[in-house]
Design a protein around this motif. Structure first.
Motif, PDB file in Angstrom:
ATOM      1  N   SER A 121      44.554  37.401  33.532  1.00  0.00           N
ATOM      2  CA  SER A 121      45.345  36.247  34.000  1.00  0.00           C
ATOM      3  C   SER A 121      45.651  35.296  32.861  1.00  0.00           C
ATOM      4  O   SER A 121      46.722  34.693  32.820  1.00  0.00           O
TER       5      SER A 121
ATOM      6  N   ASP B  79      49.333  37.598  32.751  1.00  0.00           N
ATOM      7  CA  ASP B  79      50.048  36.882  33.802  1.00  0.00           C
ATOM      8  C   ASP B  79      49.044  36.293  34.780  1.00  0.00           C
ATOM      9  O   ASP B  79      48.117  36.986  35.203  1.00  0.00           O
TER      10      ASP B  79
ATOM     11  N   SER C 242      49.152  35.707  37.822  1.00  0.00           N
ATOM     12  CA  SER C 242      49.106  36.324  39.150  1.00  0.00           C
ATOM     13  C   SER C 242      48.060  37.425  39.266  1.00  0.00           C
ATOM     14  O   SER C 242      47.626  37.763  40.368  1.00  0.00           O
TER      15      SER C 242
ATOM     16  N   ILE D 193      44.821  36.327  41.278  1.00  0.00           N
ATOM     17  CA  ILE D 193      44.855  35.653  42.582  1.00  0.00           C
ATOM     18  C   ILE D 193      44.161  36.462  43.676  1.00  0.00           C
ATOM     19  O   ILE D 193      43.668  35.898  44.660  1.00  0.00           O
TER      20      ILE D 193
ATOM     21  N   PHE E 127      48.060  27.042  43.821  1.00  0.00           N
ATOM     22  CA  PHE E 127      49.025  27.975  43.255  1.00  0.00           C
ATOM     23  C   PHE E 127      50.372  27.889  43.979  1.00  0.00           C
ATOM     24  O   PHE E 127      51.418  27.961  43.348  1.00  0.00           O
TER      25      PHE E 127
ATOM     26  N   ILE F  42      52.943  31.173  40.889  1.00  0.00           N
ATOM     27  CA  ILE F  42      53.237  32.605  40.964  1.00  0.00           C
ATOM     28  C   ILE F  42      54.168  32.846  42.148  1.00  0.00           C
ATOM     29  O   ILE F  42      54.309  31.997  43.022  1.00  0.00           O
ATOM     30  N   SER F  43      54.766  34.005  42.164  1.00  0.00           N
ATOM     31  CA  SER F  43      55.757  34.312  43.201  1.00  0.00           C
ATOM     32  C   SER F  43      55.096  34.634  44.542  1.00  0.00           C
ATOM     33  O   SER F  43      53.901  34.957  44.607  1.00  0.00           O
TER      34      SER F  43
ATOM     35  N   SER G   1      53.621  38.002  44.491  1.00  0.00           N
ATOM     36  CA  SER G   1      52.303  38.051  43.846  1.00  0.00           C
ATOM     37  C   SER G   1      51.207  37.638  44.822  1.00  0.00           C
ATOM     38  O   SER G   1      50.115  38.227  44.823  1.00  0.00           O
ATOM     39  N   HIS G   2      51.498  36.650  45.663  1.00  0.00           N
ATOM     40  CA  HIS G   2      50.527  36.257  46.688  1.00  0.00           C
ATOM     41  C   HIS G   2      50.309  37.395  47.687  1.00  0.00           C
ATOM     42  O   HIS G   2      49.172  37.687  48.068  1.00  0.00           O
TER      43      HIS G   2
ATOM     44  N   GLY H 268      48.264  40.016  46.049  1.00  0.00           N
ATOM     45  CA  GLY H 268      46.877  39.540  45.967  1.00  0.00           C
ATOM     46  C   GLY H 268      46.165  39.649  47.299  1.00  0.00           C
ATOM     47  O   GLY H 268      45.001  40.078  47.363  1.00  0.00           O
TER      48      GLY H 268
END
Length: 193
Positions: free
Chosen positions: A100, A104, A106, A109, A153, A159-160, A163-164, A167
């Motif tokens: 991370s 990145d 993300s 997460i 976040f 993050i997008s 990405s969530h 995650g």
């Protein structure tokens, strides 16, 4: 390896304190989002301390209460515990936090999502079985800090949405894997024993 199986969990509180000091010294003011990712690792170490050291007894609880075994150390034993916790928590969490920071944000997460999901299982177990080792840290640290991390976040748009979602899916898959090992792999061995 036997020594590691018998003693790995004794390091959790010391490692948690050590990492937390470094996080406050080097990340808290300079990169708060990365601090939150690393904090998931620290909190999970404290969670493991409650499960295995003070008051401990999670394996006995798992075997007797959840799996229905008459034995406190079968089918889940300290070797099983080692091979579940070390790859996920001692390797997966810090590697994700390192990546991370370097690749990145993300990437880490999933640790917040997994911490919440796993902690919710402890809350669910509490509703049926009352106290279970790991419950208090789940309720007072894993869940609130995990939720705050995700909130932070989202509110900072760090993050997008994809990405969530990834995650969350990883967190669900890891928890599903752990539960599958318990109920689909270990539980049937009780009948065979």
């Amino acid at each position: 390896m036997k020594w590691l199986y018998e003693n790995w969990f004794k390091s959790t509180i010391f490692l948690a304190i050590y990492v937390l000091i470094f996080l406050f010294l080097f990340l808290f003011q300079t990169n708060f989002s990365l601090f939150l990712i690393w904090l998931q690792f620290v909190i999970y170490l404290v969670h493991q301390f409650e499960e295995y050291v003070l008051p401990g007894g999670f394996l006995e609880f798992l075997n007797k209460e959840l799996l229905g075994s008459a034995e406190s150390d079968f089918p889940a034993d300290k070797k099983f515990s080692f091979w579940i916790n070390i790859p996920i928590i001692f390797v997966g969490y810090p590697v994700s936090a390192i990546l991370s920071g370097y690749i990145d944000l993300s990437i880490g997460i999933w640790t917040a999502y997994f911490s919440i999901i796993n902690a919710m299982s402890h809350v669910g177990m509490f509703l049926k079985h009352k106290y279970n080792p790991g419950f208090f840290i789940s309720l007072f640290l894993n869940i609130p800090v995990g939720i705050y991390t995700i909130y932070y976040f989202v509110s900072q748009n760090l993050i997008s949405l994809n990405s969530h979602i990834i995650g969350l899916i990883i967190g669900l898959l890891v928890q599903g894997f752990v539960m599958m090992l318990g109920f689909k792999v270990l539980k049937p061995t009780i009948k065979d024993n």
